[in-house]
Design an enzyme around this catalytic site. Structure first.
Site, mmCIF file in Angstrom:
data_model
loop_
_atom_site.group_PDB
_atom_site.id
_atom_site.type_symbol
_atom_site.label_atom_id
_atom_site.label_comp_id
_atom_site.label_asym_id
_atom_site.label_seq_id
_atom_site.Cartn_x
_atom_site.Cartn_y
_atom_site.Cartn_z
ATOM 1 N N ILE A 156 0.819 -1.219 0.000
ATOM 2 C CA ILE A 156 0.000 0.000 0.000
ATOM 3 C C ILE A 156 0.852 1.268 0.000
ATOM 4 C CG2 ILE A 156 -1.970 -1.107 1.141
ATOM 5 C CD1 ILE A 156 -1.082 0.384 3.739
ATOM 6 N N CYS B 138 -2.375 -12.237 0.333
ATOM 7 C CA CYS B 138 -1.207 -11.361 0.377
ATOM 8 C C CYS B 138 -0.699 -11.458 1.803
ATOM 9 C CB CYS B 138 -1.563 -9.942 -0.052
ATOM 10 S SG CYS B 138 -3.078 -9.280 0.654
ATOM 11 N N SER B 139 -0.626 -10.359 2.536
ATOM 12 C CA SER B 139 -0.238 -10.476 3.932
ATOM 13 C C SER B 139 -1.489 -10.672 4.795
ATOM 14 C CB SER B 139 0.539 -9.243 4.380
ATOM 15 O OG SER B 139 1.753 -9.163 3.664
ATOM 16 N N TRP C 120 -6.601 -8.288 2.759
ATOM 17 C CA TRP C 120 -7.715 -7.345 2.598
ATOM 18 C C TRP C 120 -7.420 -6.227 1.605
ATOM 19 C CZ3 TRP C 120 -7.328 -7.007 8.543
ATOM 20 C CH2 TRP C 120 -6.167 -6.297 8.925
ATOM 21 N N ARG D 204 -7.936 3.266 5.059
ATOM 22 C CA ARG D 204 -7.317 3.544 3.765
ATOM 23 C C ARG D 204 -7.701 4.921 3.240
ATOM 24 N NH1 ARG D 204 -4.388 0.314 5.309
ATOM 25 N NH2 ARG D 204 -4.289 -1.904 4.774
#
Lengths: 647, 762
Positions: free
Chosen positions: A359, A420-421, A424, A466
């Site tokens: 991100i 992914c990690s 989300w 976000r």
């Protein structure tokens, strides 16, 4: 201020030739790329009398009758037409707005608990800037009291623009500047105020919160079936507080085991079903990274679980695990207890890294992009400047990943696990894009709403963090344009397949505009659990209520619904383009390039007109031949069958 | 121009009759591998058991057959009958695997085992037996043949023949001369009685005073006249015989002035704005001492021809625009990136490579300059002179773009063709040299016409309803440059054309007085190349043109169009002027401290607007009238690569079941439905107008202009972003391993495990 918009008038509005002043582009938050849409004359009113360029904010379109009546009265006013429960907080005159495209404009600023409204009456038509405060990322005081005694403020916005205002230094030093008032309402969360969505009192015909129901969506996919069941183990969000309450899991894994798997997956985000292929039963499942750590921890339950996912698909004896991250990042996560599945532990599974960055990289990329496109585009080096932002490269990697997933499921008939990690951000991008390629249902307007509700909202994409709704902490490292990036990818797909989507570009722009506006509750909070706790569905209006109340606005007339059509886009920079209709829309030199849709609607109208006339003539002929049937042999009506139409 | 009458088969007996070609394609499979030859075409050399490479991945799709070199083309005849699925445009004179010799850019032979490679020219020797022949084509195709099973000597001979015949020593040796001569005689008697003059062409050629007269009348250029001092090209070798000049200039004056201009090219009228401003083009004045005097005379005359006696503005294009070598080198680079470089390698830095080629920059520069000229003509009411050294290259591009922006007539198909005829062919654009048909002088080669077509495409991309024709039409037109059968793109000037055609007529015993357009027709007679059905791909369903969208005897409101020629934005009222004196606070913006760097790009001060900028801003603030003035968007972000042209052969770039064509399909269907309805209405109305009288004798299909019919609701599977072209076998750069899907993806090598490869190859 125009408050138009009967739903009836929407059909014809695009053909309206009268534009507001050029500048109006920079004035409307929900402005669409099709500028003609902004000058939307209400029915029964000549477009010339629309004195101002108006924002297409939703509320103006919904209550047609009353709104239309108010138009003339309001057009001369300096204040905005208020939404239900919107209240004026402050007003100031003689404020200068420095429009980067036309220069300085002097007018009146109104700040409400929802918006900033600037109106300059010196121009014809009047210049209006109507900005939901939700888009404001930060407010900076620039230039202190100078020789002229002006105070200047810069508003950095989340929607790729910056606005600058100035006003005279207050004589009364105790009086607050209007921009200090603005700061208070632009960041309600930081100031202990409610987000406007909780106050907005508009009533729409449809309850948008009913658009998505997990059980019916799984039912549409044919779940439960012999291999997959619906589990209520997370009913109270105890297994995973960022997951939805309804989960689809393999039949032969009991809930107790599921809990043990959760212990091995980051944040308890176990692999669950996102989509199942109607024929091959190959599935797309999503989860977070396994907690492997530096010591290479294993979990029998997790291994068995993934085996169960593979076994649920009889077509293939393989399972693909797509790790969205670059392999280096995935490995680095081991230091923090995370990591990735080793092929030793997971027999028959093959791990693939998709090289999508995190991100922070994406945030930086969009920041660079903003520098390149706003306010003006430099005449030279456009493409290399664009290249240096890496934005399209990131878009490409995400789409390439989704294409690989879709191809594996469709062509390889193989089930895939995506993570992914935390599962989300990148995971949501990948699963939802792959599902969009695989399943035509998600390419309809309602289907797309379901897709967002399911893969993004219910699976806990952290919208609050976000986007940073109402939060003044603009440097928060959790902010990132992950969702914008996804919508950008969707737009890229619509460019390559202009007839494959029921929705148009305006639909996508509207979603992004209301991602920030805080008018609707849809994108508030970080998870399903939080939204329930805050009673968001009870206390706010859903964006889908607004959108579904005027579908025509958002419909792509070129849409062809052909079933079982999997989209395989060409993921190459030769075809990926910068979404000018979004990123460059504030530039008045940017004219929308798609009158194609408008033209199509005109042609539809023409066909209807002709069909009507043909029908009339046919009736006439039938009547005539009935009255004089003895004279004429061979009824002419035989050859006049109405034309088959496909709408 | 697309005749709807059934063509008599005798007229073009070498062709399948146009209307029945659909049925005609169902032929019995060819037993012998015989080339399909057109009139005057002879086989020079041939070789059997040749393999044509189809895809880069594997040889399993490769075709086996015979490779033939004729005096017209390189032809490949596959052993197996081709599939009958019609998924692409089929040319009436060229087969799917044919390449005209004029279309060859480079002939390369290679021997894999010896590691040798040679570019073949005319009369070159070849010291090795080639195992491969790679043909680089001017239309950007790259075609590869392998000779692993072929006789080495015959293969070598064919390669040498292809190289030799693609380098004609003389213009008269271009196959078109042979072909049109035979064709003329074969069809003699047909056109003598009753056939429409000029081959039924509706596109004016501008070789007659009447064509110019009509243009003067159409544009209301009452102060201009047709002048015939250049009859028989006595004044200038590169000007047309008839030109349009100010009424105030007498023939005698013009003759006098002509000697001072490069190649005696006196100023040439192009077009008149309804406001009276004229667009004029001219060459440089060669004698510097006479410059002022001549300039003054010319300017005065042009001013006199303006109803308001407005000023005249001169634009010296050589100063502002790239020269022909710049353009050629940009094209070479963009071609390299698009079709020659391996796909994945060029993907890495695609955007900056495209930028570095400068092609789009030049496209934008020409559009920008043309838009500026539009401002003078339309916004300032001034006449404009476009000046260029020779007046035969840059002026062609700019003058035609200006007219395309200002005059909707040129956005119709016939109008566009007449524009090319007027500003390119008759104005003496050196097509022969710029195309380098004789491959003699590479320095003279430059794709100016393609650059122009690209500019047109940019406008079409931005205003998709403004043009009667499609991007497929533009592409096909560009391809026609490489087929030497039409007089349009073969000559450097009308004089050269006339000279050669006269010699040709003499040689072929064509009687004097026969018009050149009849015995050596221009490209505009599209029925020479395509069936009526295929020509419908040229029609833009979205076009809002005269009559195109009008309902007969009634109006549909959405199609309102003003009757008067309002292609002037100045007629629409004065723009709201900007308020001055509101620049307060401008100097209080002095930046300070840490915020400066953060906010710097965001809050840049606003600069003053020039009248030109205001003219554009003003125009863009209004809805575009498709039948009015059109100004292209010139933001760098809005000038795009013309994908159909540059990427149509690239298999990796081809979007299956996607691309703009899928929207075109849907639009075509709807328009087809509308046409069916209109035709029904006509039947009802009947000739007398009132009596409903269906007329079954007239089939509906006659009036149908759309390629895709109402009866095919779902797009056919063969639609791709390359349609109506196909990458299949048309771009074989070099072979490399990989699966099709893997090639789309960056870093495919890392991702693909052996397992994946094994699975995919199953």
């Amino acid at each position: 201020m125009e408050k138009s918009g009967s739903i009836d008038s929407l059909g014809s509005k695009r053909s309206s030739s009268r534009h507001p002043s050029v500048d109006s582009l920079s004035s409307s938050s929900t402005s669409r790329s099709d500028r003609s849409a902004q000058a939307k004359p209400p029915s029964g009113m000549s477009s010339d009398s629309v004195a101002t360029s108006a924002e297409l904010s939703p509320e103006f379109r919904v209550k047609p009758k009353t709104a239309a009546k108010q138009v003339l009265r309001d057009s001369d006013k300096e204040e905005p037409q208020l939404l239900p429960n919107e209240t004026v907080q402050d007003m100031a005159q003689d404020v200068t707005y420095f429009c980067p495209f036309i220069g300085a404009l002097r007018g009146t600023v109104t700040v409400t608990n929802y918006r900033l409204f600037f109106k300059c009456m010196d121009r014809e038509p009047a210049f209006v800037l109507d900005l939901p405060l939700g888009v404001v990322s930060r407010v900076e005081k620039i230039g202190s009291a100078s020789s002229r005694g002006d105070v200047s403020y810069g508003l950095v916005c989340k929607d790729i623009r910056n606005l600058r205002f100035a006003h005279k230094q207050m004589d009364d030093t105790l009086r607050k500047s209007i921009f200090e008032v603005l700061v208070k309402f632009a960041f309600p969360v930081s100031n202990g105020l409610p987000i406007f969505a909780f106050e907005y009192g508009q009533v729409f015909p449809e309850n948008g919160w009913k658009v998505y129901d997990a059980v019916s969506e799984y039912k549409r996919q044919g779940i439960p079936n012999e291999s997959w069941r619906i589990s209520k183990v997370n009913d109270h969000y105890e297994v995973c507080d960022t997951y939805p309450s309804t989960l689809a899991v393999p039949v032969n894994i009991p809930d107790e085991e599921l809990k043990r798997v959760a212990a091995f997956r980051a944040k308890g985000r176990v692999p669950v079903l996102s989509w199942i292929h109607p024929e091959s039963q190959a599935t797309v499942t999503r989860c977070s990274q396994p907690m492997v750590g530096v010591n290479g921890k294993r979990s029998k339950e997790d291994e068995k679980y993934l085996q169960a996912i593979m076994d649920a698909n009889a077509q293939s004896h393989k399972l693909f695990i797509f790790d969205a991250r670059p392999s280096v990042n995935a490995a680095a996560n081991k230091m923090k207890g995370g990591g990735f599945e080793s092929e030793d532990a997971y027999q028959n599974a093959e791990l693939v890294f998709l090289d999508i960055h995190n991100i922070h990289v994406m945030r930086e990329s969009l920041r660079k992009l903003k520098d390149v496109v706003y306010p003006n585009i430099e005449d030279s080096h456009w493409l290399s400047n664009l290249e240096s932002t890496h934005w399209l490269e990131h878009i490409k990697l995400i789409m390439a990943g989704a294409l690989r997933i879709a191809d594996k499921v469709e062509s390889g008939k193989t089930s895939v696990v995506v993570h992914c990690s935390d599962g989300w951000d990148r995971t949501a991008q990948l699963t939802s894009l792959a599902m969009l390629m695989l399943d035509g249902y998600y390419r309809t307007i309602r289907g797309f709403e379901v897709l967002l509700e399911k893969e993004w909202l219910s699976f806990g994409h952290r919208f609050q963090l976000r986007v940073g709704h109402g939060d003044k902490n603009h440097t928060d490292a959790d902010r990132s344009p992950v969702f914008i990036q996804f919508i950008d990818c969707v737009w890229q797909l619509t460019r390559q397949f202009p007839a494959a989507f029921e929705f148009n570009e305006y639909f996508l722009v509207t979603i992004l505009d209301h991602l920030y506006s805080c008018l609707f509750g849809t994108f508030l909070c970080n998870s399903e659990q939080q939204r329930l706790k805050e009673e968001v569905p009870k206390r706010t209006v859903s964006l889908w209520a607004y959108i579904n109340s005027q579908l025509e606005e958002f419909t792509n007339p070129l849409y062809v619904n052909y079933s079982n059509h999997v989209l395989f886009p060409v993921v190459s920079l030769r075809h990926l383009e910068l979404w000018v209709g979004y990123y460059i829309r504030w530039n008045p030199r940017m004219r929308p390039q798609e009158p194609v849709h408008q033209r199509y609607k005109e042609l539809l109208a023409k066909r209807a007109e002709l069909q009507k006339r043909v029908d009339e003539l046919q009736r006439e002929v039938t009547n005539r031949s009935a009255s004089s049937s003895s004279e004429r042999a061979g009824s002419p009506t035989r050859s006049i069958t109405p034309v088959q139409t496909f709408v | 121009m697309f005749s709807t009458k059934p063509m008599k088969p005798t007229f073009k007996c070498y062709l399948p009759p146009v209307q029945t070609d659909v049925k005609k394609t169902i032929e019995p499979p060819i037993k012998k591998l015989e080339p399909k030859l057109i009139q005057g075409e002879i086989v020079v050399n041939e070789v059997n058991f040749v393999r044509k490479c189809i895809s880069a991945e594997s040889s399993q799709d490769d075709l086996w057959g015979k490779l033939i070199c004729t005096n017209f083309k390189v032809s490949f005849i596959p052993q197996d009958a081709p599939s009958k699925q019609k998924s692409q445009l089929s040319h009436l004179l060229l087969g799917e695997h044919d390449i005209p010799l004029t279309c060859l850019e480079q002939v390369v032979t290679a021997n894999d085992t010896k590691g040798k490679k040679k570019v073949l020219g005319s009369n070159k020797k070849l010291k090795f037996n080639p195992t491969e022949l790679i043909l680089y084509c001017k239309d950007l195709r790259i075609i590869r043949f392998c000779f692993d099973e072929a006789g080495p000597e015959s293969a070598k001979k064919v390669c040498l023949a292809i190289a030799h015949y693609s380098h004609p020593a003389d213009l008269q040796l271009l196959f078109g001369f042979e072909y049109q001569g035979r064709r003329y005689h074969a069809s003699k008697g047909e056109h003598v009685n009753g056939s429409a003059p000029r081959g039924g062409l509706r596109t004016p050629i501008f070789d007659l005073p009447s064509d110019w007269d009509r243009e003067i009348k159409r544009t209301g250029a009452s102060e201009w006249r047709v002048c015939s001092i250049n009859e028989s090209y006595v004044i200038s070798q590169s000007l047309p015989e008839y030109i349009v000049v100010p009424v105030s200039l007498a023939d005698q004056d013009l003759k006098q002035y002509s000697i001072f201009f490069t190649d005696q090219r006196i100023p040439l009228w192009c077009w008149n704005h309804p406001n009276g401003s004229a667009l004029v083009r001219m060459a440089n004045i060669s004698d510097p001492f006479q410059q002022r005097k001549i300039d003054q005379k010319v300017f005065t005359a042009i001013t006199k021809s303006h109803p308001q006696r407005s000023e005249v503005i001169r634009s010296d294009l050589d100063k502002f625009l790239p020269n022909i070598q710049d353009i050629q080198s940009a094209f070479v680079k963009v071609r390299q990136i698009c079709v020659i470089d391996p796909f994945e390698e060029s993907e890495e830095r695609w955007l900056s490579s495209i930028e570095n080629s400068r092609w789009l920059e030049y496209v934008r520069a020409f559009l920008k300059h043309s838009a500026d000229i539009v401002y003078y003509l339309d916004g300032k009411n001034a006449s404009v002179i476009l000046q260029e050294e020779e007046d035969r290259d840059l002026n062609c591009v700019v003058s035609s773009l200006v007219q395309l922006m200002l005059d909707p007539h040129y956005r119709s198909l016939i109008g566009f063709q007449s524009l090319v005829q007027k500003e390119w062919v008759m104005a003496g654009h050196r097509f022969l040299d710029r195309c380098n048909h004789l491959k003699k002088n590479e320095k003279e080669e430059s794709p100016l016409f393609l650059l122009f077509l690209d500019c047109v495409w940019q406008m079409m991309n931005q205003y998709p309803a403004a043009f009667e024709f499609t991007e497929a039409y533009l592409t096909v037109l560009s391809d026609s440059m490489w087929i030497p059968l039409f007089s349009t793109f073969l000559f450097n000037s009308p004089q050269q054309r006339a000279q050669h055609l006269m010699d040709f007529a003499k040689n072929k015993a064509i009687p004097q007085g026969e018009e050149q357009a009849v015995y050596f027709p221009p490209v505009w007679d599209w029925s020479q190349q395509f069936s009526t059905k295929d020509q419908t791909l040229f029609n833009n369903p979205m076009y809002v043109g005269k009559g195109a969208a009008c309902v007969q005897n009634g109006e549909v409101k959405t199609f309102r169009r003003t009757k008067q020629k309002t292609y002037s934005s100045t007629l629409r009222g004065t723009p709201a002027s900007l308020r001055n004196g509101l620049k307060i606070g401008e100097d209080s913006l002095t930046r300070r401290g840490s915020l400066v760097s953060e906010l710097k790009p965001d809050f840049s001060p606003v600069k003053d607007e020039s009248p030109l900028e205001r003219f554009f801003r003003d125009w863009f603030s209004r809805a575009a009238d498709q039948q009015g003035l059109l100004i292209p968007l010139l933001l760098p972000s809005h000038v795009a690569l013309w994908k159909l042209y540059f990427l149509r052969w690239v298999p990796e770039a081809c979007i299956p079941k996607g691309g703009p064509i899928t929207a075109y399909h849907k639009l075509s269907q709807l328009v087809d439905e509308i046409e069916i309805l209109q035709s029904k209405l006509r039947q009802y109305k009947g000739p007398s107008g009132s009596t409903p009288l269906p007329n079954p004798s007239r089939p509906l299909s006659d009036q149908r202009r759309m390629y895709f019919k109402a009866t095919s609701p779902t797009p056919p599977d063969f639609l791709t972003s390359s349609f109506p072209f196909t990458p299949m076998g048309n771009l074989c750069r070099r072979s490399f391993q990989g699966t099709p899907i893997s090639k789309f993806l960056n870093g495919a090598k890392i991702w693909l495990s052996t397992e994946t490869l094994a699975n995919d190859s199953l």
